[in-house]
Design a protein around this motif. Structure first.
Motif: not given
Ligand code: UDP
Length: 238
Positions: A55-57, A138-141
């Motif tokens: 959906i969005i990053r 600033f964190f990732t999932t």
């Molecule tokens: N995100 C965040 N803090 C967190 C986890 C996620 O700000 O603790 C935001 C971040 O912008 C990230 C987005 O949520 O790009 C989606 O998560 P991610 O990119 O990890 O998703 P995936 O690549 O696993 O689909």
């Protein structure tokens, strides 16, 4: 009866999107729900974290400076809530008892993350989906999944991907690429090895949490990996 196994499974948001790369493909939701149901019916306690990349990053949203990075990350975390609700519906539809707990309070939609409450759900055989990442920009999932896995005393984190594990070189480009069965945390942090981001790996290392990387699209794979079947295909970082 011995202690039940507890696992945390991390799916990327993109996995839900199917071939289009965007949105949610219900047939994939259904496939994942069936795989998770298999685990539950084998008495495995399951936590789930789903990304939001379909959906969005945050980084992409903030690319041209119109949207602030922190706001983009808020949007990304909300995207994971959308995916988590979809996954909850698919699990309920197949007859699995499930709760969503969000790191950001959203009381009309789902529970708020409370570790003790999550533990009790798991003990009762309910699947818990941890939404909204860590609740912080600033964190990732991947980091959120590692954090939750440690908080709930999970035996392992399973990073469910499109590939069978970690290879010594890109298997799409090199026919002689070899699947690495075991890697150290230090190996996994090398730039050319893409398991998870360094924050996640460091957190896993500090807390001795094994990371299993596997292919989520092979039917029965998750169960055979958790059961330790000899022919199960995966890489383990420990
Ligand atoms: N995100 C965040 N803090 C967190 C986890 C996620 O700000 O603790 C935001 C971040 O912008 C990230 C987005 O949520 O790009 C989606 O998560 P991610 O990119 O990890 O998703 P995936 O690549 O696993 O689909």
């Amino acid at each position: 009866m011995g202690k039940r196994k507890r696992v945390l499974v991390k799916f990327s948001g993109e996995a839900l999107a199917g071939s289009t790369g965007f949105g949610i493909d219900n047939s994939i939701l259904k496939f994942i729900a069936d795989e998770i149901k298999e685990l539950v019916s084998h008495d495995i306690e399951v936590g789930i974290v789903i990304g939001g990349g379909n959906i969005i990053r945050g980084v992409s949203a903030a690319r041209d400076g119109i949207i602030k990075r922190t706001s983009g990350d808020h949007m990304g975390m909300l995207a994971t809530v959308i995916n988590s609700i979809a996954m909850r519906e698919a699990l309920e539809h197949t007859g699995v008892d499930v709760r969503v707990q969000s790191a950001i309070k959203m009381e009309a939609i789902c529970e708020t993350f409370i570790v003790g409450r999550a533990q009790r759900h798991l003990e009762k055989g309910r699947v818990v989906i941890f939404a909204a990442g860590t609740g912080n920009p600033f964190f990732t999932t991947d980091t959120a999944a590692t954090l939750r896995a440690i908080e709930i005393n999970s035996d392992m984190i399973i990073k469910a991907t499109k590939v069978d594990g970690v290879y010594d070189k890109d298997p799409a480009k090199f026919s002689d690429a070899v699947l690495l069965k075991t890697l150290s945390y230090k190996d996994a942090m090398q730039d050319d090895i893409k398991v998870m981001d360094d924050t996640s790996i460091a957190l896993a290392q500090d807390n001795k949490l094994p990371i299993l990387v596997c292919n989520m699209f092979k039917k029965g794979n998750l169960l055979s990996i958790i059961n330790g079947d000899d022919d199960a295909l995966y890489s383990i970082v420990k």
